[in-house]
Design a protein around this motif. Structure first.
Motif, PDB file in Angstrom:
ATOM      1  N   GLN A 198      -6.962  31.260  16.290  1.00 36.12           N
ATOM      2  CA  GLN A 198      -8.265  30.755  15.843  1.00 36.12           C
ATOM      3  C   GLN A 198      -8.039  29.793  14.672  1.00 36.12           C
ATOM      4  O   GLN A 198      -7.241  30.074  13.780  1.00 36.12           O
ATOM      5  CB  GLN A 198      -9.141  31.927  15.404  1.00 36.12           C
ATOM      6  N   CYS A 212     -17.203  31.059  15.712  1.00 34.38           N
ATOM      7  CA  CYS A 212     -17.226  32.372  16.348  1.00 34.38           C
ATOM      8  C   CYS A 212     -16.717  32.255  17.779  1.00 34.38           C
ATOM      9  O   CYS A 212     -17.211  31.431  18.549  1.00 34.38           O
ATOM     10  CB  CYS A 212     -18.654  32.918  16.347  1.00 34.38           C
ATOM     11  N   PRO A 213     -15.733  33.060  18.151  1.00 36.14           N
ATOM     12  CA  PRO A 213     -15.211  32.981  19.516  1.00 36.14           C
ATOM     13  C   PRO A 213     -16.218  33.446  20.559  1.00 36.14           C
ATOM     14  O   PRO A 213     -16.059  33.172  21.747  1.00 36.14           O
ATOM     15  CB  PRO A 213     -13.978  33.893  19.492  1.00 36.14           C
ATOM     16  N   GLU A 214     -17.262  34.126  20.147  1.00 40.87           N
ATOM     17  CA  GLU A 214     -18.240  34.628  21.114  1.00 40.87           C
ATOM     18  C   GLU A 214     -19.370  33.643  21.368  1.00 40.87           C
ATOM     19  O   GLU A 214     -19.860  33.515  22.482  1.00 40.87           O
ATOM     20  CB  GLU A 214     -18.818  35.954  20.641  1.00 40.87           C
ATOM     21  N   CYS A 215     -19.841  32.955  20.339  1.00 37.06           N
ATOM     22  CA  CYS A 215     -20.990  32.065  20.539  1.00 37.06           C
ATOM     23  C   CYS A 215     -20.711  30.634  20.074  1.00 37.06           C
ATOM     24  O   CYS A 215     -21.526  29.747  20.298  1.00 37.06           O
ATOM     25  CB  CYS A 215     -22.219  32.606  19.820  1.00 37.06           C
ATOM     26  N   ARG A 220     -15.505  36.363  13.495  1.00 37.67           N
ATOM     27  CA  ARG A 220     -16.767  36.075  14.172  1.00 37.67           C
ATOM     28  C   ARG A 220     -17.866  35.741  13.171  1.00 37.67           C
ATOM     29  O   ARG A 220     -17.758  36.039  11.999  1.00 37.67           O
ATOM     30  CB  ARG A 220     -17.218  37.299  14.984  1.00 37.67           C
ATOM     31  N   HIS A 234     -22.094  38.469  15.262  1.00 37.80           N
ATOM     32  CA  HIS A 234     -21.181  39.157  16.170  1.00 37.80           C
ATOM     33  C   HIS A 234     -20.143  40.017  15.471  1.00 37.80           C
ATOM     34  O   HIS A 234     -19.288  40.600  16.115  1.00 37.80           O
ATOM     35  CB  HIS A 234     -20.491  38.127  17.070  1.00 37.80           C
ATOM     36  N   LYS A 282     -18.701  43.161  14.093  1.00 39.54           N
ATOM     37  CA  LYS A 282     -19.023  44.541  14.413  1.00 39.54           C
ATOM     38  C   LYS A 282     -18.057  45.460  13.703  1.00 39.54           C
ATOM     39  O   LYS A 282     -16.850  45.233  13.756  1.00 39.54           O
ATOM     40  CB  LYS A 282     -18.894  44.785  15.919  1.00 39.54           C
TER      41      LYS A 282
END
Ligand SMILES: [Zn+2]
Length: 92
Positions: free
Chosen positions: A15, A42-45, A65, A69, A71
């Motif tokens: 990243q 963010c790798p998710e969004c 993140r 995201h 957690k």
């Protein structure tokens, strides 16, 4: 360790993080340190987020993140600089 300067780029587990600023920060012991502001996505969004570390530290266990995201329990080590005031860590 080398100081982080604006524009520095670092990668952590693939990243990419870019240093977008440096800011002064007063610690609990009243010593003023400089914090590097790192920006990543963010790798998710894909949303950009920032976090701060000491300029002399480089990125050590960075946030991976965005705030949404992040957690608890998903291998994010908090308090890498335990003993500080924790003000750079506000997510819950
Ligand atoms: Zn996200």
């Amino acid at each position: 360790m080398a100081r982080t300067t604006i524009g520095a780029i670092a990668t952590f587990n693939g990243q990419t993080y870019t240093c977008v600023g440096v800011t002064a920060h007063e610690r609990a012991n009243r010593r003023v340190t400089e914090l590097a502001i790192w920006e990543s996505r963010c790798p998710e969004c894909g949303e950009a987020f920032t976090f701060q570390t000491s300029v002399t530290r480089g990125i050590v266990s960075p946030n991976r993140r965005c705030a949404r995201h992040r957690k608890p329990g998903i291998k994010v080590r908090m308090n890498a600089n335990a003993g500080g005031d924790g003000s750079a860590r506000t997510e819950e």
